[in-house]
Design a protein around this motif. Structure first.
Motif, PDB file in Angstrom:
ATOM      1  N   ILE A  50       5.050   2.959   3.195  1.00 33.00           N
ATOM      2  CA  ILE A  50       3.625   1.771   3.008  1.00 33.00           C
ATOM      3  C   ILE A  50       2.862   2.458   2.274  1.00 33.00           C
ATOM      4  CG2 ILE A  50       2.033   0.554   4.180  1.00 33.00           C
ATOM      5  CD1 ILE A  50       3.847   0.444   7.077  1.00 33.00           C
ATOM      6  N   VAL A  51       2.751   3.305   2.489  1.00 29.21           N
ATOM      7  CA  VAL A  51       1.438   4.467   1.306  1.00 29.21           C
ATOM      8  C   VAL A  51       2.041   3.871   0.439  1.00 29.21           C
ATOM      9  CG1 VAL A  51      -0.264   6.992   1.177  1.00 29.21           C
ATOM     10  CG2 VAL A  51       0.631   5.419   3.357  1.00 29.21           C
ATOM     11  N   LYS A  52       3.808   4.896  -0.379  1.00 32.14           N
ATOM     12  CA  LYS A  52       4.163   4.555  -1.457  1.00 32.14           C
ATOM     13  C   LYS A  52       3.518   3.487  -1.946  1.00 32.14           C
ATOM     14  CE  LYS A  52       8.636   6.207  -3.484  1.00 32.14           C
ATOM     15  NZ  LYS A  52       7.803   5.305  -4.766  1.00 32.14           N
ATOM     16  N   ARG A  53       3.797   1.967  -1.035  1.00 35.97           N
ATOM     17  CA  ARG A  53       3.652   0.848  -1.937  1.00 35.97           C
ATOM     18  C   ARG A  53       2.281   0.398  -2.537  1.00 35.97           C
ATOM     19  NH1 ARG A  53       5.060  -2.682  -4.228  1.00 35.97           N
ATOM     20  NH2 ARG A  53       5.476  -4.924  -3.461  1.00 35.97           N
ATOM     21  N   VAL A  54       2.019   0.612  -1.688  1.00 32.80           N
ATOM     22  CA  VAL A  54       0.616   0.957  -2.357  1.00 32.80           C
ATOM     23  C   VAL A  54       0.470   2.079  -3.353  1.00 32.80           C
ATOM     24  CG1 VAL A  54      -1.883   1.120  -1.445  1.00 32.80           C
ATOM     25  CG2 VAL A  54      -1.056   0.226  -0.121  1.00 32.80           C
ATOM     26  N   LYS A  55       0.792   3.103  -3.492  1.00 30.31           N
ATOM     27  CA  LYS A  55       0.113   3.607  -4.540  1.00 30.31           C
ATOM     28  C   LYS A  55       1.253   3.566  -5.911  1.00 30.31           C
ATOM     29  CE  LYS A  55      -0.973   7.766  -3.650  1.00 30.31           C
ATOM     30  NZ  LYS A  55      -2.290   8.237  -4.266  1.00 30.31           N
ATOM     31  N   ASP A  56       1.982   2.689  -5.660  1.00 32.83           N
ATOM     32  CA  ASP A  56       2.863   2.854  -6.810  1.00 32.83           C
ATOM     33  C   ASP A  56       2.061   1.300  -7.475  1.00 32.83           C
ATOM     34  OD1 ASP A  56       5.581   4.233  -5.960  1.00 32.83           O
ATOM     35  OD2 ASP A  56       6.615   2.721  -5.534  1.00 32.83           O
ATOM     36  N   VAL A  57       1.407   0.635  -6.944  1.00 33.57           N
ATOM     37  CA  VAL A  57       0.942  -0.463  -8.000  1.00 33.57           C
ATOM     38  C   VAL A  57      -0.436   0.366  -8.137  1.00 33.57           C
ATOM     39  CG1 VAL A  57       1.782  -2.848  -6.954  1.00 33.57           C
ATOM     40  CG2 VAL A  57      -0.247  -1.765  -5.572  1.00 33.57           C
ATOM     41  N   HIS A  58      -0.778   1.259  -7.859  1.00 36.41           N
ATOM     42  CA  HIS A  58      -1.920   2.273  -8.821  1.00 36.41           C
ATOM     43  C   HIS A  58      -3.677   1.920  -8.104  1.00 36.41           C
ATOM     44  CE1 HIS A  58       0.676   3.747 -11.484  1.00 36.41           C
ATOM     45  NE2 HIS A  58       0.787   2.311 -12.137  1.00 36.41           N
ATOM     46  N   LYS A  59      -3.464   1.705  -6.319  1.00 38.10           N
ATOM     47  CA  LYS A  59      -4.248   1.403  -5.655  1.00 38.10           C
ATOM     48  C   LYS A  59      -4.170   2.678  -4.652  1.00 38.10           C
ATOM     49  CE  LYS A  59      -3.422  -3.749  -5.444  1.00 38.10           C
ATOM     50  NZ  LYS A  59      -4.587  -4.590  -6.038  1.00 38.10           N
ATOM     51  N   ILE A  60      -5.626   2.343  -3.827  1.00 35.01           N
ATOM     52  CA  ILE A  60      -5.980   3.319  -3.356  1.00 35.01           C
ATOM     53  C   ILE A  60      -5.698   3.464  -1.470  1.00 35.01           C
ATOM     54  CG2 ILE A  60      -8.196   4.629  -2.081  1.00 35.01           C
ATOM     55  CD1 ILE A  60      -9.927   4.059  -4.879  1.00 35.01           C
ATOM     56  N   ALA A  61      -4.757   4.037  -0.983  1.00 32.84           N
ATOM     57  CA  ALA A  61      -4.105   3.919   0.783  1.00 32.84           C
ATOM     58  C   ALA A  61      -4.714   4.676   1.226  1.00 32.84           C
ATOM     59  CB  ALA A  61      -3.085   4.085   0.820  1.00 32.84           C
ATOM     60  N   ILE A  62      -5.954   4.342   2.116  1.00 33.49           N
ATOM     61  CA  ILE A  62      -6.326   4.382   3.090  1.00 33.49           C
ATOM     62  C   ILE A  62      -5.990   3.923   4.900  1.00 33.49           C
ATOM     63  CG2 ILE A  62      -9.280   4.683   4.373  1.00 33.49           C
ATOM     64  CD1 ILE A  62      -9.567   4.783   1.334  1.00 33.49           C
ATOM     65  N   VAL A  63      -5.419   5.142   5.261  1.00 32.75           N
ATOM     66  CA  VAL A  63      -5.007   5.161   6.344  1.00 32.75           C
ATOM     67  C   VAL A  63      -5.584   4.899   7.754  1.00 32.75           C
ATOM     68  CG1 VAL A  63      -2.545   5.642   7.861  1.00 32.75           C
ATOM     69  CG2 VAL A  63      -2.646   5.092   5.712  1.00 32.75           C
ATOM     70  N   HIS A  64      -5.647   3.634   9.121  1.00 32.80           N
ATOM     71  CA  HIS A  64      -6.104   3.865   9.964  1.00 32.80           C
ATOM     72  C   HIS A  64      -5.633   4.877  11.017  1.00 32.80           C
ATOM     73  CE1 HIS A  64      -8.823   3.055  13.274  1.00 32.80           C
ATOM     74  NE2 HIS A  64      -9.074   1.863  12.654  1.00 32.80           N
ATOM     75  N   MET A  65      -5.787   5.431  11.234  1.00 29.37           N
ATOM     76  CA  MET A  65      -4.627   6.943  12.070  1.00 29.37           C
ATOM     77  C   MET A  65      -4.466   6.800  13.613  1.00 29.37           C
ATOM     78  SD  MET A  65      -3.824   9.287  10.489  1.00 29.37           S
ATOM     79  CE  MET A  65      -3.219  10.380  11.960  1.00 29.37           C
ATOM     80  N   ASP A  66      -5.980   5.805  13.946  1.00 30.52           N
ATOM     81  CA  ASP A  66      -6.117   5.406  15.470  1.00 30.52           C
ATOM     82  C   ASP A  66      -4.668   4.147  15.919  1.00 30.52           C
ATOM     83  OD1 ASP A  66      -8.119   7.244  14.404  1.00 30.52           O
ATOM     84  OD2 ASP A  66      -9.398   5.354  15.979  1.00 30.52           O
ATOM     85  N   LEU A  67      -4.332   3.365  14.902  1.00 32.26           N
ATOM     86  CA  LEU A  67      -3.831   1.963  15.122  1.00 32.26           C
ATOM     87  C   LEU A  67      -2.547   2.380  14.329  1.00 32.26           C
ATOM     88  CD1 LEU A  67      -5.595  -0.877  12.941  1.00 32.26           C
ATOM     89  CD2 LEU A  67      -5.665   0.248  16.023  1.00 32.26           C
ATOM     90  N   LEU A  68      -1.895   4.333  13.938  1.00 33.63           N
ATOM     91  CA  LEU A  68      -0.195   3.910  13.649  1.00 33.63           C
ATOM     92  C   LEU A  68       0.510   4.195  15.336  1.00 33.63           C
ATOM     93  CD1 LEU A  68      -0.821   6.419  10.410  1.00 33.63           C
ATOM     94  CD2 LEU A  68       0.240   3.970  11.211  1.00 33.63           C
ATOM     95  N   GLY A  69       1.578   4.313  14.957  1.00 32.07           N
ATOM     96  CA  GLY A  69       2.368   4.719  15.759  1.00 32.07           C
ATOM     97  C   GLY A  69       3.484   5.446  15.962  1.00 32.07           C
ATOM     98  N   GLY A  70       3.090   6.392  16.777  1.00 31.55           N
ATOM     99  CA  GLY A  70       4.106   7.300  16.975  1.00 31.55           C
ATOM    100  C   GLY A  70       3.413   8.784  16.273  1.00 31.55           C
ATOM    101  N   ILE A  71       2.016   8.688  16.111  1.00 32.53           N
ATOM    102  CA  ILE A  71       1.451   9.870  15.789  1.00 32.53           C
ATOM    103  C   ILE A  71       0.193   9.855  16.496  1.00 32.53           C
ATOM    104  CG2 ILE A  71      -0.021  10.777  13.524  1.00 32.53           C
ATOM    105  CD1 ILE A  71       1.361   9.035  12.325  1.00 32.53           C
ATOM    106  N   GLY A  72       0.335  11.582  17.063  1.00 36.98           N
ATOM    107  CA  GLY A  72      -0.880  11.439  18.061  1.00 36.98           C
ATOM    108  C   GLY A  72      -2.150  11.525  17.496  1.00 36.98           C
ATOM    109  N   SER A  73      -3.015  12.039  18.494  1.00 33.46           N
ATOM    110  CA  SER A  73      -4.713  12.561  17.712  1.00 33.46           C
ATOM    111  C   SER A  73      -4.842  13.559  17.940  1.00 33.46           C
ATOM    112  CB  SER A  73      -5.735  11.964  19.522  1.00 33.46           C
ATOM    113  OG  SER A  73      -5.829  11.572  20.390  1.00 33.46           O
TER     114      SER A  73
END
Length: 190
Positions: A50-73
């Motif tokens: 998902i991040v790569k898709r955003v960066k491939d079109v030269h946009k800034i990717a900022i991820v909401h960590m609290d909403l990701l599945g399988g990634i702890g806090s």
């Protein structure tokens, strides 16, 4: 990774930030003028793509960590985000994650829900502890509250949540917000 100054300039240049909650929204936002994408979906298996898709079109990717599945806090989750996805920054309500992201040189967005007067009172303390690059307040349709927060906080404010039309955008910006974020693709075109 985009430098912090460039991200802040992108916010200034276009105060409508696209926030995406699914693959369809992602594909739509990639065609907008907005340079910044708040990624509000994904899991440990697909966030890199998902991040790569955003960066491939030269946009800034900022991820909401609290909403990701399988990634702890825990802080190591931020290390993973930086090393394995090359995200430009993170959004979180968790101060420990934001502090770790700052240590790694990532852009940080402290997300705060203004539910009542107690939440409003604690906002300055949260900002002082997290030292975010920007703060996102939700819901973003409270111009009087936004104005109070802008007067208390020294970082740029983004209004998010329930923004649905031009009037909401004007209200937030007029109250002192630097930008709005929205998952509503109709708002992205305004």
């Amino acid at each position: 990774m985009y430098p912090h100054e460039e991200i802040l300039e992108a916010i200034e240049d276009n105060p409508i930030i696209t926030a995406v909650k699914d693959q369809e929204g992602l594909e739509t936002c990639l065609k907008t003028e907005s340079k910044i994408v708040f990624i509000l979906f994904g899991d440990i298996c697909n966030i890199g793509k998902i991040v790569k898709r955003v960066k491939d079109v030269h946009k800034i990717a900022i991820v909401h960590m609290d909403l990701l599945g399988g990634i702890g806090s825990k802080e190591v989750a931020v290390d993973f985000m930086r090393e394995q996805t090359m995200a430009d920054g993170i959004i979180s309500t968790k101060l420990t994650l934001l502090k770790r992201a700052k240590e790694l040189g990532m852009f940080t967005v402290l997300r705060v829900f203004i539910l009542d007067s107690m939440a409003l009172k604690s906002i300055a303390k949260q900002a002082e502890q997290a030292k975010p690059d920007v703060m996102e307040i939700l819901p973003g349709i409270m111009p009087k509250i936004t104005q109070q927060i802008v007067q208390k906080i020294s970082v740029p404010i983004i209004c998010g949540g329930l923004i649905s039309d031009k009037e909401d955008i004007i209200g937030a910006i007029s109250a002192g917000a630097s930008a709005i974020s929205s998952t509503n693709s109709e708002v992205w075109r305004l």
